[in-house]
Write a protein that holds these residues in place. Structure first.
Motif, PDB file in Angstrom:
ATOM      1  N   VAL A 226       0.847  -1.199   0.000  1.00 46.73           N
ATOM      2  CA  VAL A 226       0.000   0.000   0.000  1.00 46.73           C
ATOM      3  C   VAL A 226       0.882   1.249   0.000  1.00 46.73           C
ATOM      4  N   GLU A 227       0.646   2.120  -0.970  1.00 47.56           N
ATOM      5  CA  GLU A 227       1.387   3.380  -1.042  1.00 47.56           C
ATOM      6  C   GLU A 227       0.755   4.439  -0.150  1.00 47.56           C
ATOM      7  N   HIS A 228      -0.559   4.571  -0.222  1.00 41.80           N
ATOM      8  CA  HIS A 228      -1.273   5.463   0.692  1.00 41.80           C
ATOM      9  C   HIS A 228      -2.708   4.981   0.836  1.00 41.80           C
ATOM     10  N   GLY A 229      -3.336   5.381   1.924  1.00 44.75           N
ATOM     11  CA  GLY A 229      -4.702   4.952   2.181  1.00 44.75           C
ATOM     12  C   GLY A 229      -4.732   3.693   3.036  1.00 44.75           C
ATOM     13  N   HIS A 230      -5.771   2.904   2.861  1.00 49.66           N
ATOM     14  CA  HIS A 230      -6.040   1.750   3.723  1.00 49.66           C
ATOM     15  C   HIS A 230      -6.718   0.675   2.896  1.00 49.66           C
ATOM     16  N   VAL A 231      -6.207  -0.543   2.963  1.00 45.98           N
ATOM     17  CA  VAL A 231      -6.864  -1.680   2.315  1.00 45.98           C
ATOM     18  C   VAL A 231      -7.042  -2.784   3.346  1.00 45.98           C
ATOM     19  N   ARG A 232      -8.043  -3.599   3.130  1.00 46.93           N
ATOM     20  CA  ARG A 232      -8.317  -4.734   4.008  1.00 46.93           C
ATOM     21  C   ARG A 232      -8.177  -6.008   3.182  1.00 46.93           C
ATOM     22  N   VAL A 233      -7.298  -6.886   3.631  1.00 49.60           N
ATOM     23  CA  VAL A 233      -7.004  -8.118   2.910  1.00 49.60           C
ATOM     24  C   VAL A 233      -7.654  -9.286   3.627  1.00 49.60           C
ATOM     25  N   GLY A 234      -8.555  -9.963   2.936  1.00 53.69           N
ATOM     26  CA  GLY A 234      -9.157 -11.179   3.465  1.00 53.69           C
ATOM     27  C   GLY A 234      -8.457 -12.384   2.866  1.00 53.69           C
ATOM     28  N   VAL A 235      -7.738 -13.116   3.673  1.00 50.86           N
ATOM     29  CA  VAL A 235      -6.957 -14.256   3.192  1.00 50.86           C
ATOM     30  C   VAL A 235      -7.871 -15.462   3.024  1.00 50.86           C
ATOM     31  N   ALA A 236      -7.824 -16.077   1.854  1.00 51.12           N
ATOM     32  CA  ALA A 236      -8.641 -17.266   1.607  1.00 51.12           C
ATOM     33  C   ALA A 236      -8.129 -18.428   2.441  1.00 51.12           C
ATOM     34  N   PRO A 237      -9.041 -19.284   2.951  1.00 49.42           N
ATOM     35  CA  PRO A 237      -8.599 -20.448   3.740  1.00 49.42           C
ATOM     36  C   PRO A 237      -7.653 -21.325   2.935  1.00 49.42           C
ATOM     37  N   ARG A 238      -6.774 -22.004   3.637  1.00 48.31           N
ATOM     38  CA  ARG A 238      -5.810 -22.889   2.991  1.00 48.31           C
ATOM     39  C   ARG A 238      -6.534 -24.020   2.274  1.00 48.31           C
ATOM     40  N   PRO A 239      -6.191 -24.312   1.029  1.00 49.19           N
ATOM     41  CA  PRO A 239      -6.864 -25.388   0.293  1.00 49.19           C
ATOM     42  C   PRO A 239      -6.790 -26.705   1.041  1.00 49.19           C
ATOM     43  N   GLY A 240      -7.934 -27.412   1.091  1.00 46.04           N
ATOM     44  CA  GLY A 240      -7.964 -28.706   1.738  1.00 46.04           C
ATOM     45  C   GLY A 240      -8.292 -28.666   3.213  1.00 46.04           C
TER      46      GLY A 240
END
Length: 354
Positions: A226-240
């Motif tokens: 992120v250069e500026h601002g705010h992001v929210r990252v939702g990590v996908a569950p691990r496969p399997g």
């Protein structure tokens, strides 16, 4: 009070009748629309019950939030059943066919679907959809038509695609979706709190209202900076691992994170603008897996640089290189990492562990 209906309460059949006139007044062609509006006015004045029915019908119609245009487009879809009914209604000298079609629409709205499937259908219809792909050594700048109307000087979101990148962009009335298949993309997102932008990757979904950030996916870990601002990252569950929930991570200016196998690494402070330095002709790697670095380098080469083992791909590379000087990179690699460079007859180059 069970079984007792209050005096003057609009009955459903009267609401459907009012809706039929409202729909015809909004959607019928030419003079028919004017006639329907006049008929609605006269019908409304017949009784308090009719007036109450019109009021309820108008509330249902207005609750669609401008859905009339969407319905028109839906009716006009080539080959659509409703379009066929509408066409027949216009061409036929008998008003019964148009009336039947309009009553069908009114019945649909009168069933309460306006608060359910009707509204759901409306919000699920994309306003626009486009796919963007870049070839080897090709970069692309894209400006989306998602700027907030009425804000003078407010342009749409700007996307920069590195070579060998592929995305699809779908704009809805209440959200913006970028489906990123591969590559590297820098996002400069036009702020719109009522319509967040989601970047969907194979390992995470990034949600943002307005900011600048870069996403890199060259087949290994996915990097978000992120250069500026705010992001929210939702990590996908691990496969399997069914039933598990991925982590949610908030990133701010200068934050960078790598995501792999359903897990996010430690959030680091870094020169996040360097992630998109390819826009100025540079490839900047900071402790980057060599496999990912080679994928980025190869996006500018017609003959790839390849490794002979996962161990080589896992080596970490840091450095700054010109996008058009992969020869300089190959000359530098043996001095940085325990590798040898072996040119092949077809023009490709193999990296071998020493």
């Amino acid at each position: 009070m069970n079984g007792i209906v209050a005096a003057g309460a609009p009955r459903e059949r009267l609401i459907e009748r009012a809706l039929a006139l409202i729909v015809e007044g909004e959607m019928a062609p030419g003079e028919a629309a004017g006639s329907a509006r006049l008929a609605l006015h006269q019908w409304r004045g017949k009784s308090a019950e009719h007036a109450a029915a019109v009021q309820e019908a108008r509330q249902r119609w207005d609750a669609l939030g401008g859905m009339a245009n969407g319905l028109r487009a839906h009716f006009e879809e080539p080959g659509g059943t409703l379009m066929a009914h509408a066409a027949a209604a216009v061409k036929s000298p008998h008003r019964q066919q148009r009336r039947k079609m309009l009553l069908s629409v009114a019945a649909l709205l009168g069933t309460g679907l306006v608060a359910g499937r009707g509204v759901q259908w409306y919000w699920q219809q994309p306003v626009s959809h486009a796919a963007y792909r870049t070839a080897t050594a090709q970069m692309l700048k894209v400006t989306l038509a998602d700027g907030i109307r009425g804000n003078r000087g407010m342009s749409g979101s700007r996307l920069d695609l590195a070579p060998q990148s592929s995305i699809e962009v779908t704009l809805y009335r209440n959200r913006r979706l970028v489906d990123m298949a591969r590559g590297e993309v820098r996002f400069e997102v036009a702020p719109d709190k009522d319509r967040p932008l989601h970047v969907q990757t194979r390992a995470a979904v990034i949600e943002v209202v307005g900011t600048a950030f870069t996403v890199r996916d060259r087949g290994g870990p996915i990097t978000v900076g992120v250069e500026h601002g705010h992001v929210r990252v939702g990590v996908a569950p691990r496969p399997g691992f069914a039933g598990t929930e991925g982590a949610t991570i908030d990133l701010y200016a200068g934050d960078r994170v790598e995501i792999a196998d359903g897990q996010a690494g430690r959030v680091q402070q870094a020169d996040t603008a360097a992630l998109s330095a390819w826009r100025d002709g540079w490839l900047v790697f900071e402790n980057t897996p060599l496999g990912d670095a080679l994928a980025a380098v190869n996006s500018y080469r017609t003959r790839p640089i390849v490794s002979d083992s996962p161990r080589i791909d896992a080596m970490r590379l840091s450095g700054r290189f010109r996008v058009n000087d992969s020869e300089g990179l190959m000359a530098a690699l043996p001095t940085i990492l325990p590798l040898t460079v072996a040119p092949r007859p077809d023009g490709s180059v193999a990296l071998l562990a020493r």
